[in-house]
Structure formats: structure tokens, C-alpha cells
Design a protein around this motif. Sequence first.
Motif, PDB file in Angstrom:
ATOM      1  N   ALA A 111       0.831  -1.210   0.000  1.00 56.00           N
ATOM      2  CA  ALA A 111       0.000   0.000   0.000  1.00 56.00           C
ATOM      3  C   ALA A 111       0.867   1.263   0.000  1.00 56.00           C
ATOM      4  O   ALA A 111       2.001   1.259   0.465  1.00 56.00           O
ATOM      5  N   ARG A 112       0.303   2.333  -0.533  1.00 58.64           N
ATOM      6  CA  ARG A 112       0.989   3.625  -0.535  1.00 58.64           C
ATOM      7  C   ARG A 112       0.309   4.562   0.451  1.00 58.64           C
ATOM      8  O   ARG A 112      -0.924   4.630   0.502  1.00 58.64           O
ATOM      9  N   ILE A 113       1.130   5.305   1.191  1.00 60.72           N
ATOM     10  CA  ILE A 113       0.581   6.263   2.159  1.00 60.72           C
ATOM     11  C   ILE A 113      -0.006   7.454   1.405  1.00 60.72           C
ATOM     12  O   ILE A 113       0.627   8.005   0.511  1.00 60.72           O
ATOM     13  N   GLU A 114      -1.230   7.816   1.783  1.00 61.08           N
ATOM     14  CA  GLU A 114      -1.872   8.972   1.138  1.00 61.08           C
ATOM     15  C   GLU A 114      -1.887  10.191   2.043  1.00 61.08           C
ATOM     16  O   GLU A 114      -1.724  11.314   1.597  1.00 61.08           O
ATOM     17  N   SER A 115      -2.104   9.969   3.344  1.00 64.00           N
ATOM     18  CA  SER A 115      -2.071  11.107   4.275  1.00 64.00           C
ATOM     19  C   SER A 115      -1.886  10.578   5.695  1.00 64.00           C
ATOM     20  O   SER A 115      -2.064   9.380   5.946  1.00 64.00           O
ATOM     21  N   ILE A 116      -1.511  11.481   6.583  1.00 61.60           N
ATOM     22  CA  ILE A 116      -1.312  11.112   7.992  1.00 61.60           C
ATOM     23  C   ILE A 116      -1.929  12.211   8.856  1.00 61.60           C
ATOM     24  O   ILE A 116      -1.729  13.402   8.593  1.00 61.60           O
ATOM     25  N   GLY A 135       5.740   0.972  12.534  1.00 63.12           N
ATOM     26  CA  GLY A 135       6.051   1.159  11.118  1.00 63.12           C
ATOM     27  C   GLY A 135       5.314   0.134  10.273  1.00 63.12           C
ATOM     28  O   GLY A 135       4.628  -0.756  10.792  1.00 63.12           O
ATOM     29  N   PHE A 136       5.435   0.278   8.931  1.00 58.86           N
ATOM     30  CA  PHE A 136       5.029  -0.769   7.994  1.00 58.86           C
ATOM     31  C   PHE A 136       3.515  -0.884   7.809  1.00 58.86           C
ATOM     32  O   PHE A 136       3.069  -1.605   6.955  1.00 58.86           O
ATOM     33  N   GLN A 137       2.710  -0.165   8.607  1.00 64.67           N
ATOM     34  CA  GLN A 137       1.267  -0.423   8.557  1.00 64.67           C
ATOM     35  C   GLN A 137       0.457   0.864   8.430  1.00 64.67           C
ATOM     36  O   GLN A 137       0.890   1.941   8.821  1.00 64.67           O
ATOM     37  N   GLY A 138      -0.729   0.717   7.888  1.00 66.08           N
ATOM     38  CA  GLY A 138      -1.670   1.823   7.792  1.00 66.08           C
ATOM     39  C   GLY A 138      -3.062   1.258   7.654  1.00 66.08           C
ATOM     40  O   GLY A 138      -3.292   0.077   7.948  1.00 66.08           O
ATOM     41  N   MET A 139      -3.999   2.111   7.233  1.00 65.79           N
ATOM     42  CA  MET A 139      -5.354   1.594   6.966  1.00 65.79           C
ATOM     43  C   MET A 139      -5.925   2.297   5.738  1.00 65.79           C
ATOM     44  O   MET A 139      -5.576   3.450   5.456  1.00 65.79           O
ATOM     45  N   ASP A 140      -6.781   1.583   5.020  1.00 61.43           N
ATOM     46  CA  ASP A 140      -7.360   2.194   3.823  1.00 61.43           C
ATOM     47  C   ASP A 140      -8.665   2.910   4.174  1.00 61.43           C
ATOM     48  O   ASP A 140      -9.066   2.949   5.344  1.00 61.43           O
ATOM     49  N   ALA A 141      -9.325   3.460   3.153  1.00 59.96           N
ATOM     50  CA  ALA A 141     -10.518   4.291   3.397  1.00 59.96           C
ATOM     51  C   ALA A 141     -11.648   3.488   4.025  1.00 59.96           C
ATOM     52  O   ALA A 141     -12.522   4.046   4.689  1.00 59.96           O
ATOM     53  N   LEU A 148       2.922  -1.809   3.924  1.00 63.01           N
ATOM     54  CA  LEU A 148       3.558  -0.943   2.916  1.00 63.01           C
ATOM     55  C   LEU A 148       4.626  -1.630   2.084  1.00 63.01           C
ATOM     56  O   LEU A 148       5.404  -0.958   1.427  1.00 63.01           O
ATOM     57  N   GLY A 149       4.686  -2.960   2.128  1.00 64.53           N
ATOM     58  CA  GLY A 149       5.754  -3.659   1.386  1.00 64.53           C
ATOM     59  C   GLY A 149       6.946  -3.886   2.297  1.00 64.53           C
ATOM     60  O   GLY A 149       7.154  -3.141   3.259  1.00 64.53           O
ATOM     61  N   ARG A 214      10.698   3.658  -1.558  1.00 69.70           N
ATOM     62  CA  ARG A 214       9.630   4.650  -1.365  1.00 69.70           C
ATOM     63  C   ARG A 214       9.977   5.674  -0.292  1.00 69.70           C
ATOM     64  O   ARG A 214       9.501   6.801  -0.320  1.00 69.70           O
ATOM     65  N   SER A 215      10.802   5.260   0.680  1.00 67.72           N
ATOM     66  CA  SER A 215      11.176   6.222   1.723  1.00 67.72           C
ATOM     67  C   SER A 215      12.042   7.322   1.118  1.00 67.72           C
ATOM     68  O   SER A 215      11.945   8.488   1.493  1.00 67.72           O
TER      69      SER A 215
END
Length: 419
Positions: A111-116, A135-141, A148-149, A214-215
Motif C-alpha cells: 500500500a501507498r501512504i496517502e495522508s497522515i 512502522g510498515f502499517q496503515g489503513m485504507d478508506a 507498505l511492502g 519509497r522512503s
Amino acid sequence: MALIVQKYGGTSVGSVERIKNVARRVIKWADAGHQVVVVVSAMSGETNRLIALAREIQPEPDPRELDVVAATGEQVTIGLLAMALKSLGRDARSYTGFQVGVHTDSAFTKARIESIDEQRMRADLELGRVVVVAGFQGMDAQGNITTLGRGGSDTSGVALAAALGADECQIYTDVDGVYTTDPRVVPEASKLPSITFEEMLEMASLGSKVLQIRSVEFAGKYRVRLRVLSSLTPWDLPLEDEMRSGTLITFEEDQNMERAVVSGIAFARDEAKITVVGVPDRPGIAYQILSAVGQANIEVDMIVQNQSVDGFTDFSFTVGRSEYARALGILKNEVQGHIGAREVLGDPKACKVSIVGVGMRSHAGIASTMFRTLSEEGINIQMISTSEIKVSVLIDEKYLELAVRALHRAFDLDDPAAG
Ligand code: ADP
Ligand code: ASP
Ligand code: MG
């Protein structure tokens, strides 16, 4: 007072003792008056273990559920680090990626980070707390957990630094900076006190896993000051010495610095080559071959089309080794007959070695030195690709170490003090 984001990788939090050391180091920065946000990876080996568990249930795991499993490694380390900080008397709060609002797209496992949302972290920092984020994690809409791979905690660190407008993002790892090549492969590799952003971007994209690609892209887009340094030095090293010990990724070339023409050598082990032999040479052939592969979501890297002889040509390209079988199957079953090619050949044992340096722009003959060095070692070059600041070659995987060492020597990168 500065706001600093520090990211600690898997080895750096690989044991309880190391986590306690991270806590001591973080407190050293906080005691010097800085606000600190810490991003951590899972303990080393843990993400591999989790993915292997998932594969025992489903050989090709469901991507959504795989992310649910893989993201848990980081939840353990944030809790442990926050406890270590508190037990040393420093107020701290741990948060998962979802809790601090790391919003991503829905591309599970990459996944790609869109906002924080940075308000919650800022409020804690104002109260004097150290903020510890997974690190490494987020959530989608839709509120699904995403990752994040592999190596994605680097990107979490840089993205948080960008969102917070941090003064610096420090990537603590198990080497004390960016080296001329992977020091595990070439013990004579030397540490670079600085590297340009452009060079770092090439090194990362060509296989140097010290920073996830990506970083580096994030750091470029948001002009984040990025430094790579070791978490394995004594935690009580004076701050100035610690800063000097790492590698700074710079946005401007230092004109005064005597620079090597080649700054570093990168390599990617897991490449595979596919050749479509005897293709009728007519418009649209490259499109027909590559679009079939692209539609299956397989990324193609190097591409070579030969001169045609009697109206027929050979067309070769590379893919990541994990995609090799699928790509070969598509070409044999769907493309070969369609375009009237004679046969499709494959070689899953290739690797890519690249030389990188902004100095190449102003120096001729760099590629020929590379090719001469490889020929002196009896290494056959299968494909070549170039850009303004890099030359890459595809070679047989069994020559990888030999090629990297020989090129390292040929471009005067060996550290006279090492080895
Ligand atoms: P972390 O767990 O801290 O994220 P990684 O294993 O992802 O650490 O990255 C650090 C490793 O990157 C080093 O141990 C080293 O073997 C490897 N590496 C590859 N290329 C380079 C390079 N040019 N300079 C430094 N390290 C490199
Ligand atoms: N734990 C994840 C991995 O092993 C992310 C990271 O370490 O950067 O890939
Ligand atoms: Mg890493």
C-alpha cells in the motif's frame, strides 16, 4: 529544540536488551531538549515468521488477511518500547498505524501512504511524551489494515517526518551508514559521509536495501532531511559524535568535495530473464508482448530487442524471480502462438549489478571500464541499461559476488583501512 523522527529496524529491536538500549538512546535525545517520535519495525525475523505461518494455511495467502497477520509484528515492539521508556522514567505512548491515522490506498501488501493525521502525535509531544508508532502499517478508506511492502518501516518514518515537518528523520539500522556497496558482500566497502539524494534513489531502486525506495522518494518529494546511522554503537555516545557517525542524504552536491566518479555499487539478486525468439519484426510486437505481462500486474525491468535478421528478431526482458513462472506461462500460452514467435526461453538465475554516481555525468569511459572489468573476470554480460548516473548489467547469478568485488576495486572504492 528540534523535532526528530527516529526509525529503528528489526535488528535494532531484535531482543529485549536491544529494545532497552533503544529506550536509553531515545531518552538521551529527549533529555537534550528534542521532541522525539520513534517508528519501529517488528523484531528481526518476525515478519518472515508471520508470512510463513500464513503460507502454511494458504500457499498464496489472501492479501487482505495476510496484512492483518503481517502487521502484528510491529504492534509487539511499540508496546515493549513504550514500556521500556516508561520504566526508565520517560512518559511515552505507543500507537499503531491506524491509531495515528496513517491513511493508505487499498493495495494490500504494497500500500501507498496517502495522508497522515498528525494532531494526536503533536498533542502528546506538547505534553513532553515520546511517541512510539508502528512502522510498515496503515489503513485504507474502508478501515482495512494495510502494509507498505517489505522494508516499509523506513517509509513510515519518512512519511511521519514529512507530516510533522520534522527537522530530521534518522534511520537507525545495523550498519553505521550508507556504504559504497553492501558491506556484507564486500568487507572492504567504505562508509559514505554523505550521498546525494539522486544517488540514493538509484541505489535503493537498483537493490540496496538499506533504505526502502519509497522512503527515499518521500524524502525527495517533501525535502525531508534524512540520515542513516547505527543503533549498535554505545547508546551513550555524545550526540555530536552520533550525528557525525552516519550518512547524510544531501539535496545539493557539495562542490568542494572530492568525489569519486562512481559513488556506489548496487545489486539485485532475484532477477529472471525471458527471451521470445524468432519474432516477426513488425510494428506492435513489443506492445503485444509487454502488455500481456503488464495486464497480469507483472513489472518488467530491462528490455532489449535485437536487430532483425530476415524479418525476424529476438526480444528479451527481465522480471522479478517470484514472477518468473507466471510470466513464462503467459508468454508460452497466450502470446507465442498469437504473434507467431518460434519459441520462448527463460533463465531464472540472473542478477543485476549497477554502478551509480553523479560524477558519471561529467566523465566519459565509465561504462567501458565496467565492461572491461567484467570481461577480465570472464563474466558474460547478458543485458545493459544506462541512465545519466548509472550503468546496469544483467549477469549470471553465480558471478554476483565476483562482479561486485571486482567493480568495487576497479572504481577505487575499497577502503584501505578495511578488509
Ligand atoms: P533494518 O532492519 O534496520 O531496516 P535492513 O536489513 O533493512 O535493516 O537494511 C540494512 C542492511 O542493508 C545492512 O545490514 C546491509 O547488509 C544492507 N545494505 C545493502 N546495501 C547497503 C549499502 N550500500 N550500505 C549499507 N548497507 C547496505
Ligand atoms: N517488518 C517489516 C519487514 O520485515 C517492515 C520493516 O522492517 O521495515 O519487512
Ligand atoms: Mg529495512
